[in-house]
Design an enzyme around this catalytic site. Sequence first.
Site, PDB file in Angstrom:
ATOM      1  N   HIS A 129      -8.142  -5.428  -0.233  1.00 35.29           N
ATOM      2  CA  HIS A 129      -6.794  -4.711  -0.804  1.00 35.29           C
ATOM      3  C   HIS A 129      -6.674  -5.404  -2.126  1.00 35.29           C
ATOM      4  CE1 HIS A 129      -2.321  -5.176  -0.639  1.00 35.29           C
ATOM      5  NE2 HIS A 129      -2.390  -4.350   0.377  1.00 35.29           N
ATOM      6  N   ASP A 205      -9.057 -13.651   3.099  1.00 36.16           N
ATOM      7  CA  ASP A 205      -7.577 -13.012   3.274  1.00 36.16           C
ATOM      8  C   ASP A 205      -7.671 -12.385   4.899  1.00 36.16           C
ATOM      9  OD1 ASP A 205      -5.968 -10.585   3.607  1.00 36.16           O
ATOM     10  OD2 ASP A 205      -6.524  -9.744   1.874  1.00 36.16           O
ATOM     11  N   GLN A 208      -4.887  -9.025   7.866  1.00 37.61           N
ATOM     12  CA  GLN A 208      -5.191  -8.190   8.953  1.00 37.61           C
ATOM     13  C   GLN A 208      -5.707  -8.757  10.413  1.00 37.61           C
ATOM     14  OE1 GLN A 208      -2.883  -5.188   8.534  1.00 37.61           O
ATOM     15  NE2 GLN A 208      -4.569  -4.693   9.779  1.00 37.61           N
ATOM     16  N   LYS A 231       3.488  -9.337   9.179  1.00 35.47           N
ATOM     17  CA  LYS A 231       2.479  -8.530   9.867  1.00 35.47           C
ATOM     18  C   LYS A 231       2.354  -9.020  11.325  1.00 35.47           C
ATOM     19  CE  LYS A 231      -0.456  -6.790   6.069  1.00 35.47           C
ATOM     20  NZ  LYS A 231      -1.271  -5.855   6.201  1.00 35.47           N
ATOM     21  N   CYS A 373      -3.693   0.530  -0.945  1.00 40.30           N
ATOM     22  CA  CYS A 373      -3.714  -0.642  -1.803  1.00 40.30           C
ATOM     23  C   CYS A 373      -5.257  -0.803  -1.904  1.00 40.30           C
ATOM     24  CB  CYS A 373      -2.859  -1.719  -1.413  1.00 40.30           C
ATOM     25  SG  CYS A 373      -1.256  -1.392  -1.637  1.00 40.30           S
TER      26      CYS A 373
HETATM   27  N1  7TS Z   1      -4.630  -8.079   2.382  1.00 44.68           N
HETATM   28  C1  7TS Z   1      -4.524  -7.310   3.107  1.00 44.68           C
HETATM   29  C2  7TS Z   1      -5.844  -7.060   4.164  1.00 44.68           C
HETATM   30  C3  7TS Z   1      -3.778  -6.679   3.736  1.00 44.68           C
HETATM   31  O1  7TS Z   1      -3.664  -5.684   4.585  1.00 44.68           O
HETATM   32  C4  7TS Z   1      -2.200  -6.620   2.987  1.00 44.68           C
HETATM   33  C5  7TS Z   1      -0.971  -5.951   3.096  1.00 44.68           C
HETATM   34  C6  7TS Z   1      -2.365  -7.742   1.946  1.00 44.68           C
HETATM   35  C7  7TS Z   1      -3.384  -8.419   1.645  1.00 44.68           C
HETATM   36  C8  7TS Z   1      -1.219  -8.239   1.213  1.00 44.68           C
HETATM   37  O2  7TS Z   1      -0.224  -8.815   1.988  1.00 44.68           O
HETATM   38  P1  7TS Z   1       1.323  -8.933   1.601  1.00 44.68           P
HETATM   39  O3  7TS Z   1       2.055  -9.364   2.906  1.00 44.68           O
HETATM   40  O4  7TS Z   1       1.274 -10.041   0.392  1.00 44.68           O
HETATM   41  O5  7TS Z   1       1.756  -7.603   0.937  1.00 44.68           O
HETATM   42  N2  7TS Z   1      -1.408  -4.542   3.511  1.00 44.68           N
HETATM   43  C9  7TS Z   1      -0.642  -3.643   3.686  1.00 44.68           C
HETATM   44  C10 7TS Z   1      -0.811  -2.142   4.055  1.00 44.68           C
HETATM   45  O6  7TS Z   1      -2.116  -1.801   4.679  1.00 44.68           O
HETATM   46  N3  7TS Z   1       0.178  -1.522   4.058  1.00 44.68           N
HETATM   47  O7  7TS Z   1       1.112  -2.245   3.427  1.00 44.68           O
HETATM   48  C11 7TS Z   1       0.770  -3.584   3.358  1.00 44.68           C
END
Ligand code: 7TS
Length: 416
Positions: A129, A205, A208, A231, A373
Amino acid sequence: MIAQRLDPKLERVIDDFPILNRKTSRGKRLVYLDSAATSQKPQCVIDALTEYYSEYNANIHRGVYEIAARATDAFEGARAKVARFVNAGEPAEIIWTRNTTEAINLVSYSWGLNNLKPGDAILVTQLEHHSNLVPWQLLAEKTGAALRFIPVDAHGLHDLTNLERLLEGTKLVALSQVSNTLGTIAPLERIIPAAHAAGAIVVIDGAQAAPNMPVDVQAMDVDFFAASGHKMCAPTGIGFLYGKRALLDAMPPFLAGGDMIRRVSYEKTTFNELPWKFEAGTSNIADAIAFGTAIDYLSELGMDWVRDHEHAVMTYAFKRFKELQERGLLVYGPNDPDLVADVVSFNLGDIHPHDLASILDTDGICIRAGHHCTMPLMEKMGWPATARASFYIYNTEADVDALIESLLKAARLFKL
Ligand code: 7TS
């Protein structure tokens, strides 16, 4: 196709989420298949926010009066819950952040800028991501370190053939435990020991992974682990960084200001101890407390149950997707419920994923379309965009059936 009979536990879960029990403006049942973007929130989490604001809203770590003490206890109690949830050694190893992105940036700025130099390497994967790629690109630029990639094959699986060579000179390995585009579960049991043997630290990371499977940071022996509350049933605006105490102790603060200090004179400041050294300014108190409630909720369900449930729904989805192959459905990624978590990416014939998502929306089905992303991955694979369905604790085989029916409708509309 007859949908599964719901087990009473799953029925109770669905009941817990008010948004799933309302209809869309077209009078459809809401079929929410975008939990990888953000999960829905159970009533208990919503109530925790209301309770804080209506009963004990106060700043933490400073007031001596009753509601301030209650807020501080709830805030630090939530940190302890997160620590237990990922099996950190102690709550002080959990730093509150806004989200995964901020947690990764904290490591990049605070550890990276102070430990990397020209000639060193940072190793990531081709699946990342942007949140786990761009911070490392910036760090490489600032420090003169090289940025290297663990390749993925055409199925989105990590190719570890040259891992040992890639690790030569590598000081930091950063990778997602679960890909948000293809669902691939990374072979951490192979990568983490190899990284440590090469003298590198490992940043996971976990955005997920933490919502979808049991996580044990000590058993994995990760150095840093980042995740987002939103999430995993918690509100937006709260996430965390787990770090090993020895590493966190040795790192300078990331942001400076109130709460992160021990003593300040006009000339000089000594910093607070862990975890507060990294928490400058008034924290996101309400959302941290509600994150604690979300952790209680998931823990009560049991993360083994969560993984098993999603595995069953994904197994059913992969089976039903086969029926659409002759209509031109292309399913990307490993295509195997044992190798993926909650996510599946696909395209249907030459229908643009955004058009597909809009057609599905008329049936109350929420999916994501685009690059998710992960633009470099899409470019490598030669996919301009994909449609993505992601499943969570409240999704059922009936949701998969609704998705398939709606995809069939789209196929008929586009004469596929
Ligand atoms: N890493 C992964 C694997 C993710 O899926 C996401 C967000 C992030 C980092 C960033 O997370 P945040 O909470 O800091 O934004 N993924 C997604 C997605 O797949 N659709 O919207 C956000």
